[in-house]
Design an enzyme around this catalytic site. Sequence first.
Site, PDB file in Angstrom:
ATOM      1  N   ARG A   1     -14.823  -7.586 -22.233  1.00 45.03           N
ATOM      2  CA  ARG A   1     -13.671  -7.859 -22.130  1.00 45.03           C
ATOM      3  C   ARG A   1     -13.483  -9.211 -22.952  1.00 45.03           C
ATOM      4  O   ARG A   1     -12.413  -9.578 -23.578  1.00 45.03           O
ATOM      5  CB  ARG A   1     -13.341  -8.234 -20.612  1.00 45.03           C
ATOM      6  CG  ARG A   1     -11.999  -8.740 -20.430  1.00 45.03           C
ATOM      7  CD  ARG A   1     -11.636  -9.437 -18.997  1.00 45.03           C
ATOM      8  NE  ARG A   1     -11.689  -8.157 -18.082  1.00 45.03           N
ATOM      9  CZ  ARG A   1     -12.103  -8.086 -16.877  1.00 45.03           C
ATOM     10  NH1 ARG A   1     -12.720  -9.225 -16.411  1.00 45.03           N
ATOM     11  NH2 ARG A   1     -12.342  -7.017 -16.201  1.00 45.03           N
ATOM     12  N   TYR A   2     -14.546 -10.141 -22.753  1.00 42.82           N
ATOM     13  CA  TYR A   2     -14.291 -11.372 -23.574  1.00 42.82           C
ATOM     14  C   TYR A   2     -15.157 -11.266 -24.697  1.00 42.82           C
ATOM     15  O   TYR A   2     -16.362 -10.391 -24.539  1.00 42.82           O
ATOM     16  CB  TYR A   2     -15.057 -12.456 -22.721  1.00 42.82           C
ATOM     17  CG  TYR A   2     -14.622 -12.756 -21.172  1.00 42.82           C
ATOM     18  CD1 TYR A   2     -13.336 -13.494 -21.226  1.00 42.82           C
ATOM     19  CD2 TYR A   2     -15.265 -12.605 -20.198  1.00 42.82           C
ATOM     20  CE1 TYR A   2     -12.866 -13.755 -19.979  1.00 42.82           C
ATOM     21  CE2 TYR A   2     -14.784 -12.793 -19.043  1.00 42.82           C
ATOM     22  CZ  TYR A   2     -13.507 -13.454 -18.940  1.00 42.82           C
ATOM     23  OH  TYR A   2     -12.846 -13.441 -17.722  1.00 42.82           O
TER      24      TYR A   2
ATOM     25  N   CYS B   1     -21.217  -3.876   0.420  1.00 41.88           N
ATOM     26  CA  CYS B   1     -20.320  -4.835   0.895  1.00 41.88           C
ATOM     27  C   CYS B   1     -19.014  -4.475   1.146  1.00 41.88           C
ATOM     28  O   CYS B   1     -18.451  -3.997   0.164  1.00 41.88           O
ATOM     29  CB  CYS B   1     -20.254  -6.252   0.003  1.00 41.88           C
ATOM     30  SG  CYS B   1     -21.888  -6.741  -0.591  1.00 41.88           S
TER      31      CYS B   1
HETATM   32  C1  LIG Z   1     -16.783 -12.290 -14.901  1.00 39.92           C
HETATM   33  C2  LIG Z   1     -16.946 -11.358 -16.263  1.00 39.92           C
HETATM   34  C3  LIG Z   1     -17.692 -11.739 -17.163  1.00 39.92           C
HETATM   35  C4  LIG Z   1     -18.512 -13.233 -17.118  1.00 39.92           C
HETATM   36  O1  LIG Z   1     -17.657 -14.361 -17.155  1.00 39.92           O
HETATM   37  P1  LIG Z   1     -18.031 -15.885 -16.941  1.00 39.92           P
HETATM   38  O2  LIG Z   1     -16.845 -16.699 -16.887  1.00 39.92           O
HETATM   39  O3  LIG Z   1     -18.907 -15.972 -18.054  1.00 39.92           O
HETATM   40  O4  LIG Z   1     -18.797 -15.885 -15.541  1.00 39.92           O
HETATM   41  C5  LIG Z   1     -17.932 -11.128 -18.313  1.00 39.92           C
HETATM   42  N1  LIG Z   1     -17.395  -9.926 -18.326  1.00 39.92           N
HETATM   43  C6  LIG Z   1     -16.703  -9.338 -17.405  1.00 39.92           C
HETATM   44  C7  LIG Z   1     -15.805  -7.960 -17.674  1.00 39.92           C
HETATM   45  C8  LIG Z   1     -16.453 -10.047 -16.245  1.00 39.92           C
HETATM   46  O5  LIG Z   1     -15.613  -9.514 -15.278  1.00 39.92           O
HETATM   47  S1  SF4 Z   2     -21.651  -3.587  -2.875  1.00 40.95           S
HETATM   48 FE1  SF4 Z   2     -21.958  -5.812  -2.654  1.00 40.95          FE
HETATM   49  S2  SF4 Z   2     -23.810  -6.221  -3.956  1.00 40.95           S
HETATM   50 FE2  SF4 Z   2     -22.935  -4.051  -4.492  1.00 40.95          FE
HETATM   51  S3  SF4 Z   2     -21.649  -4.379  -6.243  1.00 40.95           S
HETATM   52 FE3  SF4 Z   2     -20.419  -4.365  -4.497  1.00 40.95          FE
HETATM   53  S4  SF4 Z   2     -20.398  -6.840  -4.071  1.00 40.95           S
HETATM   54 FE4  SF4 Z   2     -22.056  -6.578  -5.339  1.00 40.95          FE
END
Ligand SMILES: *Cc1c(COP(=O)(O)O)cnc(C)c1O
Ligand code: SF4
Length: 388
Positions: A125-126, A142
């Site tokens: 994405r980024y 979870c």
């Molecule tokens: C959250 C996320 C990241 C990391 O983002 P940070 O702001 O650096 O923590 C990278 N790629 C995707 C697809 C994400 O959802």
């Molecule tokens: S179930 Fe919990 S540990 Fe597993 S990917 Fe989802 S949030 Fe993360």
Amino acid sequence: MRFTSGRPSSDRGHDIARAMWPDVTQKDWNDWQWQFVNRVSSIKTLGILLGLSADRLSAYEGLVSTYKYAVTPYYLSLINWPDPHDPIKKQCLPDLRETTFRLPGSDEDPLAEERHSPVPGLIHRYPDRALVVLTNMCAMYCRHCNRKRNWKNQGERTLGRAALNRIIAYIKNTPVIREVIISGGDPLLVSLGFLDEILWGISAIPHIDAIRIGTRIPVVMPMRITDELCRLLSRRRPIWLNTHFNHPAEITDAAISACDKILKAGIPISNHTVLLKGVNDSAHTILSLCRALQRHMIRPYYLFHCDAVTGTDHFRTGIQKGIEIMNVLQGNLGGLAVPDYVVDLPSGGGKARVMPSQLVSIDDNMAVFKTFEGGDIHYLAPNGADSR
Ligand SMILES: *Cc1c(COP(=O)(O)O)cnc(C)c1O
Ligand code: SF4
């Protein structure tokens, strides 16, 4: 705050764990494979745990076949059963509202991860960061998971070698990527041999500066953090580890000792928390959590607003709630313990920080700030000399 080693003991919260595994030895309890194999996941046990009659239990059958549940004996042992609002129970045991309660705007994949996936198992994405979803397997599912779609109606599976090779090839051929996030499902559940291959494959790419591992293992099955795993991680530095504590009741002796091992292997730990209605949506709870994390050298990184994911709507608070909590955190915690409050925007818009600002107004000459004590301060801030 409950500090417990998460093993059967005389603590009243552990009655159920003792009743379910009366003969477990300390050695077995501390063995992650024992924990993994003995995960509680059947509809019958759910009935016993929730004290449901056969009639009422049948309402859960559809829910559990759609969104499975699995809890390690360790995590289950943290539940304080007499508390009807126990934050551990709400995170690990199914709730009928997962299939019955909907708020407007929720979606299976609100962050449009599938659309940003150039090769299976990789989300890009980024420009500078790529996220690898290695497996859909977790030690505990979870209830608020924002990738519920990955394990809904599905068995546990991990990427094969061919898929992994395509992912590594994509990263190699995309030099703007400088950080790879290995997330999940939980990457610390794959075999150590496979994990090492992945870490080695990625860290050998010249334009990769850092690997981040996203894992909830220290919280839900801390026994998995073995010396052998720590040695492996240590060899592949620079690695950052990001974990997921949501409530102070999860900060147990066992969790702390797992984190301590990771830190001693030279891997910094940061934490993201998801703001969850009925679990941690109070400034007091988040403040105690951040303080406990800092005490154990875990850096609070993000407080995530709960995403609009189908099956998690009953956990969503308003954004105002998060702002209110951030105001309290900013006034009561040193900067190292304050996470950024982040909303992940729909349609793949990426993360947006929502931080209460102390800047009240600004023009070319003057900025007005609100102080931490609530007063206003005018700050004369004219432009400096022309640099020509
Ligand atoms: C959250 C996320 C990241 C990391 O983002 P940070 O702001 O650096 O923590 C990278 N790629 C995707 C697809 C994400 O959802
Ligand atoms: S179930 Fe919990 S540990 Fe597993 S990917 Fe989802 S949030 Fe993360």
